[in-house]
Design a protein around this motif. Structure first.
Motif, PDB file in Angstrom:
ATOM      1  N   UNK A  13       0.919  -1.108   0.036  1.00 39.75           N
ATOM      2  CA  UNK A  13       0.056   0.057   0.243  1.00 39.75           C
ATOM      3  C   UNK A  13       0.898   1.364   0.053  1.00 39.75           C
ATOM      4  N   UNK A  14       1.808   1.302   1.021  1.00 38.44           N
ATOM      5  CA  UNK A  14       2.824   2.338   1.023  1.00 38.44           C
ATOM      6  C   UNK A  14       3.424   2.597  -0.590  1.00 38.44           C
ATOM      7  N   UNK A  15       3.762   1.574  -1.001  1.00 38.59           N
ATOM      8  CA  UNK A  15       4.717   1.464  -2.355  1.00 38.59           C
ATOM      9  C   UNK A  15       3.742   2.232  -3.479  1.00 38.59           C
ATOM     10  N   UNK A  16       2.560   1.774  -3.349  1.00 39.52           N
ATOM     11  CA  UNK A  16       1.485   2.277  -4.557  1.00 39.52           C
ATOM     12  C   UNK A  16       1.454   3.697  -4.239  1.00 39.52           C
ATOM     13  N   UNK A  17       1.148   4.071  -2.887  1.00 34.67           N
ATOM     14  CA  UNK A  17       0.925   5.494  -2.702  1.00 34.67           C
ATOM     15  C   UNK A  17       2.290   6.287  -3.268  1.00 34.67           C
ATOM     16  N   UNK A  18       3.555   5.782  -2.978  1.00 30.70           N
ATOM     17  CA  UNK A  18       4.581   6.523  -3.396  1.00 30.70           C
ATOM     18  C   UNK A  18       4.534   6.539  -5.121  1.00 30.70           C
ATOM     19  N   UNK A  19       4.092   5.387  -5.557  1.00 31.84           N
ATOM     20  CA  UNK A  19       4.048   5.408  -7.258  1.00 31.84           C
ATOM     21  C   UNK A  19       3.172   6.464  -7.612  1.00 31.84           C
ATOM     22  N   UNK A  20       1.985   6.608  -6.835  1.00 31.01           N
ATOM     23  CA  UNK A  20       0.846   7.438  -7.206  1.00 31.01           C
ATOM     24  C   UNK A  20       1.494   9.160  -7.159  1.00 31.01           C
ATOM     25  N   UNK A  21       2.294   9.184  -6.329  1.00 37.13           N
ATOM     26  CA  UNK A  21       2.923  10.664  -5.966  1.00 37.13           C
ATOM     27  C   UNK A  21       4.277  10.857  -6.806  1.00 37.13           C
ATOM     28  N   UNK A  22       4.288  10.148  -7.401  1.00 38.96           N
ATOM     29  CA  UNK A  22       5.531  10.019  -8.618  1.00 38.96           C
ATOM     30  C   UNK A  22       6.912  10.112  -7.857  1.00 38.96           C
ATOM     31  N   UNK A  23       6.885   9.348  -6.646  1.00 37.23           N
ATOM     32  CA  UNK A  23       7.922   9.074  -5.930  1.00 37.23           C
ATOM     33  C   UNK A  23       8.836   7.671  -5.889  1.00 37.23           C
ATOM     34  N   UNK A  24       7.995   7.113  -7.061  1.00 37.66           N
ATOM     35  CA  UNK A  24       8.582   5.784  -6.973  1.00 37.66           C
ATOM     36  C   UNK A  24       8.518   5.290  -8.683  1.00 37.66           C
ATOM     37  N   UNK A  25       9.660   5.218  -9.336  1.00 40.21           N
ATOM     38  CA  UNK A  25       9.856   5.211 -10.869  1.00 40.21           C
ATOM     39  C   UNK A  25       8.889   3.971 -11.261  1.00 40.21           C
ATOM     40  N   UNK A  26       9.169   2.709 -10.620  1.00 39.82           N
ATOM     41  CA  UNK A  26       8.489   1.454 -11.359  1.00 39.82           C
ATOM     42  C   UNK A  26       7.897   0.689 -10.113  1.00 39.82           C
ATOM     43  N   UNK A  27       6.882  -0.208 -10.199  1.00 42.65           N
ATOM     44  CA  UNK A  27       6.644  -1.016  -9.148  1.00 42.65           C
ATOM     45  C   UNK A  27       6.000  -2.469  -9.869  1.00 42.65           C
TER      46      UNK A  27
END
Ligand SMILES: [Zn+2]
Length: 423
Positions: A181-195
């Motif tokens: 869930x945290x990773x998905x939130x980071x992805x949505x905020x553009x803080x994670x390049x790939x998941x």
């Protein structure tokens, strides 16, 4: 069966470790050369995954007499259930205590290329909005495929320069874990390049102030350890653009190999490397001019020699039949002579041979005022010897082993005389 503890997750710099054999699979009898597969309760060996090849090395154990036995690890793979298997040429019983040794030169090189890929993908995404869709780490170089229609040369140079500036910054490369869930939130905020689509805790690799990416691979501790990044070439592929690159010592080796080629080429032309493109352009232009000139001279020579053999030939029953062979002329030139000679004078027939190669190439030609069919005559004479060939009524050709050429010559000569007598 429980998965082994993957020691490289928390310490990618671990080169030796102790473990216990937890499971063994026998070599497949269906596949010749297949190996023993061994599972360990804990392992620092990296299995092929995420574009990064497996580690090699050895497992060390003790014999009954207390001597060291080193068993090479040829391959490491993860199965569909996520179990890591070490491929060995000899068996180890379950319960055996082993000491694992990673081939560190190979692994560290992989870590440099792999971390270099994170860096390069991040810079392409930030600077050109070109996103990485796949990565391959090869024996000599690595590639990423970018979802972009094209890349300009100056953009590549800029990306390469920025990547090397980040290497020079020696920024920390760190590992942390996030829930799905945290990773998905980071992805949505553009803080994670790939998941990736994976359940459970997500391992996040961060290059300070540049990039966060979910990844299960092995990475260096800081960007300085990537040691330098060199883009080698780009290529259009169906999904976009493929970028080939090398990091660390690979970059040095690639640049060294290029320098050696340039030095050798410059030496051949007694010039400096920077002058090579201008010199090569000039040489290509000169070659083209020389080829044109050679073609013209060859044509003139053929016309001259054709006129000479026609002038020397005897006329019988109103027709010249010229039989001649050359050892020092290629077959294209002899064919040209056949055309030129039969065009030079009416009522002329020629049977010419190029004897520069084995088999001998032969040409039968006639002037347009003669009516017999060269194609048929040569075809019949060749097929009587079990050979093939033929052509049009005014020009035919074939190949004959040198030992059979006199017999062919006699048969063609007889057929031509018969055709002349009949006309
Ligand atoms: Zn990674």
């Amino acid at each position: 069966m429980p998965d082994s503890d993957r020691l490289y997750y928390s310490d990618p710099f671990l080169r030796t470790f102790t473990a216990t054999v937890s499971a063994v699979r026998e070599p497949s009898t269906a596949e010749p050369g297949s190996l023993w597969q061994t599972c360990l309760d804990r392992s620092a060996f990296y299995p092929t995954s995420g574009g990064q090849p497996f580690d090699t090395g050895l497992l060390r154990t003790l014999s009954a007499g207390g001597a060291h036995i080193n068993i090479p690890v040829d391959q490491v793979e993860e199965d569909d259930a996520g179990i890591v298997w070490h491929f060995l040429q000899q068996p180890l019983a379950a319960g055996t205590q082993v000491e694992g040794h990673i081939d560190w030169t190979r692994r560290f090189d992989h870590m440099q290329q792999h971390t270099g890929q994170h860096l390069l993908s991040a810079v392409f995404a930030r600077e050109l909005q070109a996103h990485t869709v796949s990565f391959h780490l090869g024996e000599k170089s690595s590639t990423i495929d970018l979802a972009t229609p094209a890349l300009a040369h100056h953009s590549l140079e800029r990306v390469e320069r920025i990547a090397n500036e980040v290497i020079g910054d020696n920024r920390p490369v760190t590992i942390s874990y996030a829930s799905r869930a945290e990773a998905e939130a980071m992805l949505a905020r553009g803080e994670l390049r790939k998941l990736p689509d994976r359940e459970g805790a997500i391992r996040v690799i961060e290059i300070a102030d540049l990039d966060r990416n979910a990844c299960g691979g092995t990475h260096v501790r800081a960007t300085g350890q990537i040691g330098g990044l060199l883009i080698r070439r780009i290529e259009k592929v169906s999904r976009g653009v493929r970028v080939e690159f090398v990091c660390g010592l690979r970059a040095v080796r690639a640049a060294r190999a290029d320098a050696a080629i340039l030095t050798e080429a410059a030496g051949l032309l007694s010039s400096g490397a920077p002058e090579l493109p201008t010199l090569i352009k000039q040489m290509l232009a000169d070659t083209k001019t020389a080829a044109k000139e050679r073609h013209r001279l060859r044509d003139e020579l053929a016309a001259y020699q054709a006129a000479e053999i026609v002038a020397e030939a005897a006329v019988e029953n109103g027709i010249r039949f010229i039989v001649h062979g050359w050892k020092d002329r290629d077959h294209d030139f002899v064919k040209l002579l056949a055309s030129r000679a039969t065009a030079a004078a009416a009522s002329t027939a020629v049977f010419l041979r190029a004897e520069d190669t084995e088999p001998t190439r032969v040409f039968l030609a006639r002037s347009s005022d003669l009516k017999f069919n060269c194609g048929h005559i040569l075809k019949d004479a060749l097929s009587a010897l079990g050979l093939r060939g033929g052509g049009s009524p005014d020009l035919a050709q074939g190949e004959v082993p040198a030992k059979d050429e006199p017999a062919l010559r006699a048969a063609v000569t007889e057929a031509i005389h018969r055709a002349i007598a009949a006309s």
